[in-house]
Design a protein around this motif. Structure first.
Motif, PDB file in Angstrom:
ATOM      1  N   MET A  15     -33.288  66.426  44.434  1.00  0.00           N
ATOM      2  CA  MET A  15     -32.543  67.335  43.562  1.00  0.00           C
ATOM      3  C   MET A  15     -33.503  68.453  43.151  1.00  0.00           C
ATOM      4  O   MET A  15     -34.600  68.191  42.656  1.00  0.00           O
ATOM      5  CB  MET A  15     -32.004  66.612  42.328  1.00  0.00           C
ATOM      6  CG  MET A  15     -31.241  67.532  41.377  1.00  0.00           C
ATOM      7  SD  MET A  15     -30.588  66.651  39.932  1.00  0.00           S
ATOM      8  CE  MET A  15     -29.330  65.647  40.696  1.00  0.00           C
ATOM      9  N   TRP A  71     -28.504  69.292  45.383  1.00  0.00           N
ATOM     10  CA  TRP A  71     -28.916  67.908  45.553  1.00  0.00           C
ATOM     11  C   TRP A  71     -28.363  67.356  46.857  1.00  0.00           C
ATOM     12  O   TRP A  71     -27.348  67.838  47.372  1.00  0.00           O
ATOM     13  CB  TRP A  71     -28.435  67.055  44.376  1.00  0.00           C
ATOM     14  CG  TRP A  71     -26.942  67.092  44.188  1.00  0.00           C
ATOM     15  CD1 TRP A  71     -25.999  66.321  44.775  1.00  0.00           C
ATOM     16  CD2 TRP A  71     -26.229  68.021  43.350  1.00  0.00           C
ATOM     17  NE1 TRP A  71     -24.751  66.667  44.382  1.00  0.00           N
ATOM     18  CE2 TRP A  71     -24.857  67.712  43.491  1.00  0.00           C
ATOM     19  CE3 TRP A  71     -26.618  69.050  42.493  1.00  0.00           C
ATOM     20  CZ2 TRP A  71     -23.870  68.418  42.807  1.00  0.00           C
ATOM     21  CZ3 TRP A  71     -25.641  69.748  41.820  1.00  0.00           C
ATOM     22  CH2 TRP A  71     -24.287  69.434  41.976  1.00  0.00           C
ATOM     23  N   THR A  91     -29.592  61.247  46.276  1.00  0.00           N
ATOM     24  CA  THR A  91     -29.196  62.268  45.291  1.00  0.00           C
ATOM     25  C   THR A  91     -30.273  62.496  44.237  1.00  0.00           C
ATOM     26  O   THR A  91     -30.656  63.643  43.958  1.00  0.00           O
ATOM     27  CB  THR A  91     -27.878  61.859  44.611  1.00  0.00           C
ATOM     28  OG1 THR A  91     -26.845  61.798  45.601  1.00  0.00           O
ATOM     29  CG2 THR A  91     -27.489  62.875  43.547  1.00  0.00           C
ATOM     30  N   GLN A  92     -30.793  61.417  43.645  1.00  0.00           N
ATOM     31  CA  GLN A  92     -31.798  61.567  42.597  1.00  0.00           C
ATOM     32  C   GLN A  92     -33.155  61.973  43.167  1.00  0.00           C
ATOM     33  O   GLN A  92     -33.921  62.683  42.515  1.00  0.00           O
ATOM     34  CB  GLN A  92     -31.933  60.247  41.810  1.00  0.00           C
ATOM     35  CG  GLN A  92     -30.678  59.856  41.054  1.00  0.00           C
ATOM     36  CD  GLN A  92     -30.282  60.908  40.024  1.00  0.00           C
ATOM     37  OE1 GLN A  92     -31.127  61.479  39.341  1.00  0.00           O
ATOM     38  NE2 GLN A  92     -28.984  61.168  39.928  1.00  0.00           N
ATOM     39  N   THR A 115     -41.062  65.473  45.009  1.00  0.00           N
ATOM     40  CA  THR A 115     -40.883  64.216  45.751  1.00  0.00           C
ATOM     41  C   THR A 115     -42.182  63.630  46.259  1.00  0.00           C
ATOM     42  O   THR A 115     -42.327  62.422  46.377  1.00  0.00           O
ATOM     43  CB  THR A 115     -39.946  64.451  46.949  1.00  0.00           C
ATOM     44  OG1 THR A 115     -38.770  65.122  46.497  1.00  0.00           O
ATOM     45  CG2 THR A 115     -39.550  63.140  47.606  1.00  0.00           C
TER      46      THR A 115
END
Length: 394
Positions: A289, A278, A285-286, A321
């Motif tokens: 990952m 991550w 971070t979220q 993403t």
């Protein structure tokens, strides 16, 4: 409409000759009469004669076919005549001719008459014509010489700009290879490179045409190794703030008030456990990952004339993403270091840009993936790539 009534209509139309009209109206009237004669020649009896089986079976169908054909023929002829008039500027030419004739009505000058000596008459006439033609040709020649001079100057300027662009591109590729060589001193299994989180390599094999930065993701345990490798390059500077991503840029770029200068490479660092990696920057971070199984082992893919390490399961990494079918402009301009106006951001289907920008198209074969870079139907190049890790043979 019977053939007899068609003939009568044509005769009546012909009797209505235009009087005291301009030449354009006369020509239009004449062509209209000719068109009607052509249409009237396509008689129903001819259809009945040559299409006898259809006539016997269903005469009404044949009659409707005849009417439809004659209407379409009339329409097509009218369209062609109008197109010819527009392309040849017939209305302007004939109106100009009407004007010339009208302007000469009151001219009392006696018209030229032959003298009886053919050679003398021919000489007198040809000399005046040739003199006018010579003057016209000299004028045309002068204009062409001026245009050639402008074109030559323009081509020279374009060549100069192209040479400058080529030198810039060559310099950029050379510097990128230096960076790549320095970065390869870090263990390959500890380095992951994403360009806009891998989209540039996967979708274009080069910079996204509407983007303006490059992102690199490195194992956080390799910070010092990365720092030593990049700081060993004398022409570059590494800006390494403690809490956000590093920036790597050329020393030859003039800085403003900031401690770094665009264009630069953003260097992010990732943390890891047994199953995932991550982005260590808190705000990412979220968002960034990924499963290690989707990233490792890394695969090398073409980018800007060199091979760069990328995740082995790129579709899953990207879809974590992004929507790979959509092309979206950036919300941030790195050149000016500010967010863009939200209303200026655009999102379109990538397929709508296939004929404007290079895109990578993939075809999985027995032991490899054929990657074809195309703009529209024009193939720029092809390259073979390893099978993704999720389809590798056991």
């Amino acid at each position: 409409m019977t053939d007899e009534s068609e003939s009568m209509e044509t005769t009546n139309d012909e009797s209505q000759k235009p009087e005291s009209q301009g030449r354009m109206q006369i020509l239009d009237h004449a062509l209209s009469q000719a068109r009607k004669k052509i249409i009237s020649s396509a008689k129903l009896q001819l259809f009945q004669k040559h299409l006898r089986p259809i006539h016997k079976k269903n005469p009404e169908v044949l009659k409707r076919m005849h009417m439809q054909l004659t209407k379409q023929l009339d329409c097509h002829i009218s369209e062609e005549v109008m197109l010819m008039f527009a392309e040849e500027q017939m209305e302007k030419i004939l109106d100009d001719l009407d004007g010339v004739i009208a302007s000469q009505k009151d001219n009392k000058e006696e018209a030229w008459r032959p003298s009886g000596d053919p050679q003398q008459d021919s000489r007198v006439y040809n000399i005046s014509v040739k003199v006018k033609q010579k003057a016209q040709l000299q004028h045309v020649l002068s204009q062409l010489e001026q245009q050639n001079t402008l074109l030559r100057d323009h081509v020279a300027l374009r060549q100069k700009k192209l040479l400058g662009t080529k030198r810039t591109v060559d310099s950029g590729i050379s510097k990128w290879r230096e960076i790549n060589e320095a970065a390869t001193s870090i263990p390959a299994d500890e380095l992951v490179e994403f360009v806009q989180k891998y989209g540039k390599i996967h979708r274009h094999h080069t910079m996204i045409p509407w983007d303006d930065d490059i992102d690199v993701l490195v194992n956080g345990s390799q910070k010092e190794a990365m720092s030593r490798a990049l700081e060993s390059l004398p022409e570059y500077t590494l800006y390494r703030p403690p809490l956000v991503q590093w920036k790597f840029f050329s020393k030859n770029i003039t800085r403003s008030k900031r401690p770094f200068a665009w264009p630069y490479i953003d260097i992010f660092f990732f943390g890891e456990n047994e199953t995932h990696i991550w982005d260590k920057a808190n705000r990412y971070t979220q968002l960034y990952m990924f499963r290690k199984a989707d990233v490792f082992p890394l695969q090398n893919k073409p980018y800007q004339g060199s091979l760069q390490p990328v995740p082995c399961n790129s579709p899953r990494v990207l879809s974590r993403t992004y929507d790979p079918t959509l092309c979206t402009t950036s919300s941030y301009t790195h050149k000016e270091e500010r967010s863009k106006d939200p209303g200026s951001r655009k999102t379109v289907k990538c397929e709508s840009l296939y004929r404007k920008f290079p895109f990578v198209f993939r075809e999985t074969r027995d032991h490899y993936v054929m990657e074809t870079v195309k703009v529209g139907d024009c193939i720029l190049y092809q390259t073979k790539a390893a099978l993704p890790c999720w389809t590798e043979s056991p």
